[in-house]
Design a protein around this motif. Structure first.
Motif, short mmCIF file in Angstrom:
data_model
loop_
_atom_site.label_atom_id
_atom_site.label_comp_id
_atom_site.label_asym_id
_atom_site.label_seq_id
_atom_site.Cartn_x
_atom_site.Cartn_y
_atom_site.Cartn_z
N GLY A 1 0.81 -1.22 0.00
CA GLY A 1 0.00 0.00 0.00
C GLY A 1 0.84 1.26 0.00
N ARG A 2 1.93 1.24 0.75
CA ARG A 2 2.83 2.40 0.77
C ARG A 2 3.47 2.63 -0.60
NH1 ARG A 2 6.26 1.56 6.41
NH2 ARG A 2 4.59 2.16 7.86
N VAL A 3 3.88 1.54 -1.24
CA VAL A 3 4.51 1.67 -2.55
C VAL A 3 3.50 2.20 -3.56
CG1 VAL A 3 5.51 0.37 -4.46
CG2 VAL A 3 6.25 -0.09 -2.13
N ARG A 4 2.28 1.70 -3.50
CA ARG A 4 1.25 2.19 -4.42
C ARG A 4 1.02 3.69 -4.22
NH1 ARG A 4 -5.14 0.29 -4.75
NH2 ARG A 4 -5.87 2.21 -5.70
N ALA A 5 0.96 4.14 -2.96
CA ALA A 5 0.78 5.57 -2.68
C ALA A 5 1.95 6.38 -3.23
CB ALA A 5 0.61 5.80 -1.18
N LEU A 6 3.17 5.83 -3.09
CA LEU A 6 4.35 6.51 -3.63
C LEU A 6 4.23 6.69 -5.14
CD1 LEU A 6 7.39 7.45 -3.36
CD2 LEU A 6 7.99 5.07 -3.83
N LEU A 7 3.85 5.62 -5.82
CA LEU A 7 3.72 5.70 -7.28
C LEU A 7 2.64 6.70 -7.68
CD1 LEU A 7 3.96 2.19 -8.99
CD2 LEU A 7 5.04 4.31 -9.70
N GLU A 8 1.51 6.64 -7.00
CA GLU A 8 0.41 7.56 -7.34
C GLU A 8 0.82 9.01 -7.12
OE1 GLU A 8 -2.95 6.31 -5.09
OE2 GLU A 8 -3.54 4.76 -6.54
N SER A 9 1.57 9.24 -6.05
CA SER A 9 2.00 10.62 -5.78
C SER A 9 2.97 11.11 -6.85
CB SER A 9 2.65 10.70 -4.40
OG SER A 9 3.86 9.96 -4.34
N HIS A 10 3.89 10.25 -7.29
CA HIS A 10 4.83 10.63 -8.33
C HIS A 10 4.09 10.90 -9.65
CE1 HIS A 10 8.12 9.49 -5.69
NE2 HIS A 10 8.98 9.90 -6.61
N LEU A 11 3.11 10.09 -9.95
CA LEU A 11 2.37 10.26 -11.21
C LEU A 11 1.42 11.46 -11.16
CD1 LEU A 11 1.62 6.51 -11.97
CD2 LEU A 11 3.01 8.04 -13.38
N SER A 12 1.20 12.00 -9.97
CA SER A 12 0.31 13.15 -9.81
C SER A 12 1.04 14.48 -9.87
CB SER A 12 -0.45 13.04 -8.47
OG SER A 12 -1.22 11.86 -8.42
N MET A 13 2.35 14.44 -9.92
CA MET A 13 3.12 15.69 -9.91
C MET A 13 2.80 16.54 -11.13
SD MET A 13 6.91 14.67 -8.46
CE MET A 13 7.27 13.57 -9.81
N GLY A 14 2.87 17.85 -10.95
CA GLY A 14 2.63 18.75 -12.07
C GLY A 14 3.31 20.09 -11.86
N VAL A 15 4.48 20.05 -11.25
CA VAL A 15 5.20 21.29 -10.91
C VAL A 15 5.59 22.03 -12.19
CG1 VAL A 15 7.23 22.23 -9.74
CG2 VAL A 15 6.05 20.23 -8.81
N ALA A 16 5.42 23.34 -12.17
CA ALA A 16 5.83 24.16 -13.32
C ALA A 16 7.32 23.98 -13.56
CB ALA A 16 5.50 25.62 -13.06
N ASN A 17 7.73 24.14 -14.83
CA ASN A 17 9.12 24.00 -15.26
C ASN A 17 9.66 22.58 -15.04
OD1 ASN A 17 9.29 26.77 -15.97
ND2 ASN A 17 9.65 27.28 -13.82
N SER A 18 8.77 21.60 -15.02
CA SER A 18 9.20 20.20 -14.93
C SER A 18 8.52 19.43 -16.06
CB SER A 18 8.81 19.60 -13.58
OG SER A 18 7.44 19.22 -13.58
N PRO A 19 9.05 18.24 -16.42
CA PRO A 19 8.43 17.45 -17.48
C PRO A 19 7.00 17.01 -17.16
CG PRO A 19 10.68 16.69 -17.09
CD PRO A 19 10.33 17.65 -15.98
N MET A 20 6.61 17.08 -15.88
CA MET A 20 5.26 16.66 -15.49
C MET A 20 4.24 17.79 -15.56
SD MET A 20 5.44 13.42 -14.70
CE MET A 20 4.01 13.10 -13.67
N HIS A 21 4.70 19.00 -15.86
CA HIS A 21 3.79 20.14 -15.85
C HIS A 21 2.69 19.95 -16.90
CE1 HIS A 21 2.27 24.11 -15.24
NE2 HIS A 21 2.51 24.48 -16.49
N GLY A 22 1.45 20.00 -16.45
CA GLY A 22 0.31 19.87 -17.36
C GLY A 22 -0.02 18.44 -17.75
N ALA A 23 0.66 17.47 -17.17
CA ALA A 23 0.45 16.07 -17.58
C ALA A 23 -0.94 15.58 -17.20
CB ALA A 23 1.51 15.17 -16.96
N GLN A 24 -1.39 15.90 -15.98
CA GLN A 24 -2.72 15.51 -15.48
C GLN A 24 -2.99 14.02 -15.72
OE1 GLN A 24 -5.43 18.31 -17.35
NE2 GLN A 24 -5.13 19.77 -15.71
N ILE A 25 -2.08 13.21 -15.26
CA ILE A 25 -2.23 11.76 -15.40
C ILE A 25 -3.25 11.26 -14.39
CG2 ILE A 25 -1.06 9.54 -15.10
CD1 ILE A 25 1.44 10.84 -16.18
N ARG A 26 -4.17 10.43 -14.86
CA ARG A 26 -5.14 9.80 -13.97
C ARG A 26 -4.76 8.34 -13.82
NH1 ARG A 26 -5.39 14.03 -12.75
NH2 ARG A 26 -7.00 15.62 -13.02
N VAL A 27 -4.80 7.86 -12.59
CA VAL A 27 -4.35 6.51 -12.27
C VAL A 27 -5.54 5.68 -11.81
CG1 VAL A 27 -2.88 5.14 -10.74
CG2 VAL A 27 -2.06 7.33 -11.63
#
Length: 435
Positions: free
Chosen positions: A99-125
């Protein structure tokens, strides 16, 4: 990388982007990969694939995290071979770690910080109880407790989530009809999911850049049959063996290609998917080469392949309009959308013979058995048409054909209509093989 290098790579990645859009790709991330400093860039690459329309399933593991949680609780982590023995008292700790690992993955996939490759990604898991499992039971006198095997994958539900643009997470857990939870191998989960979904690719992240042979040399491409041999030889480490076994099982069950790559190398996922040869080990089914009859879309590829050989006098010159007229006579060997081999077949039913012409394999792929596979397909097609002999005219590859059962003959052995067209000035040698 210079600006010109970047532009070249970006432009030449377009065929791969088009090829992967809408396709299902299953990726494994073991617990070691999730604890590695390169995880962030792997997540960025997963986000990029999702934005390009790849339908992604991520099967994750948690072996080191489970071991750490058991150690914290003073529990002994028992193994038999590669399989952890999961007792009833340990199961809650396993569920907690996963469960902890799943939460870690979900949190990483939810990132959207400006000036990063994840900006605007809006990935749904999405995740769910899509794996039905059964207990392994007693093996070699050892009761594996709540360690299990995958019994069934709910491919329909997973496809529904993928069609909505969700990235599907598959934990190393499965459930039985009685409501019991079972600890599963993430490699097995990935392989079974890839097979059930008929995925285009299975990507297995490993601690090294692929599978080594007995001497330690990286093997770039191996068949399922060779993978089985390697597993039987016993020189592979447990993680390598688990990845290779999952890859071979998936390829045995309609997954075209499985790739084993390093989670420690930045960009390994993109390089494997968006370059011709990648960098890890590719495991393929026996039909991977995709030798088939050509279509009009292959004309440019055939021309690109044969023109250098025509210029050197190895092949007779064929203008484009002739190829267009006779394209349905060509066999092509395709790799990732590129024609790397071809052969034209001309039947002569009245003489029970077939001509093998315009036989070519790209210099980049010679020595890998592609010519033999093209020849085998040509022979199979000739037999299917009830023809008993295959002949070829060649000026510079006599030994190759002689080594494969062709015999040197004179022009009088040719079908009458071919004999009339025989160009004595070219002085081609004529070889015939009895089928």
């Amino acid at each position: 990388m210079s600006d010109q290098d970047w532009l070249y790579w970006f432009r030449h990645s377009a065929p791969y982007i088009n090829a992967h859009r809408g396709r299902v790709v299953v990726i494994t991330l073991g617990g070691d990969a999730l604890a590695h400093p390169n995880l962030t860039t792997i997540i960025h690459d997963i986000a990029l694939l999702a934005s390009l329309g790849v339908r992604l399933v991520v099967a994750f593991g948690a072996r080191p995290q489970i071991r750490e949680r058991l150690d914290e609780a003073g529990e002994t982590s028992g193994y038999q071979g590669r399989l952890r023995v999961t007792t009833e008292t340990q199961l809650p700790l396993v569920l907690e770690a996963v469960g902890r690992v799943r939460a870690l993955l979900e949190s990483h996939l939810s990132m959207g910080v400006a000036n990063s490759p994840m900006h605007g990604a809006q990935i749904r898991v999405a995740s769910g109880n899509w794996l039905t499992a059964r207990p392994i039971g007693v093996v070699g006198g050892v009761d594996h407790g709540y360690t299990g095997r995958v019994r069934r994958v709910d491919a329909t539900s997973i496809r529904e989530q993928l069609s909505l643009g969700q990235v599907v997470l598959l934990p190393p857990l499965g459930y039985s009809a009685t409501g019991d939870a079972f600890n599963l191998s993430h490699e097995e989960v990935a392989g079974e999911a890839a097979a059930a979904l008929e995925a285009d690719k299975l990507i297995l992240f490993s601690g090294r850049s692929g599978i080594p042979d007995a001497s330690g040399e990286l093997m770039r491409e191996i068949s399922v049959a060779r993978a089985r041999e390697l597993l039987g030889e016993g020189h592979l480490g447990e993680d390598d063996a688990a990845a290779l076994d999952a890859a071979a099982n998936a390829c045995d069950r309609n997954v075209r290609r499985a790739h084993i790559i390093s989670y420690g190398r930045e960009g390994a996922l993109l390089e494997e998917l968006f370059t011709l040869d990648g960098l890890g080990t590719l495991v393929t089914d026996d039909d991977y080469e995709h030798i088939r009859f050509a279509t009009p879309e292959d004309i440019n590829g055939i021309q690109d392949l044969i023109q250098p050989l025509e210029a050197r006098g190895i092949l007779v010159s064929r203008p484009r309009d002739l190829i267009e007229t006779e394209v349905d006579r060509f066999l092509v060997d395709e790799r990732d959308g590129r024609v790397v081999g071809c052969a034209a077949l001309y039947p002569y039913p009245s003489s029970a013979m077939m001509e093998l012409a315009c036989f070519a394999v790209s210099p980049d792929y010679q020595g890998g058995g592609r010519g033999d596979r093209l020849l085998a397909m040509a022979e199979r097609h000739a037999r299917a048409e009830g023809l008993g002999e295959l002949f070829v005219l060649t000026t510079q590859t006599s030994h190759w054909f002689a080594e494969r059962g062709f015999e040197l003959v004179g022009a009088d052995a040719l079908p009458p209509e071919k004999r009339r067209d025989y160009d004595a000035g070219r002085n081609s040698r004529i070889f015939v093989k009895q089928l």
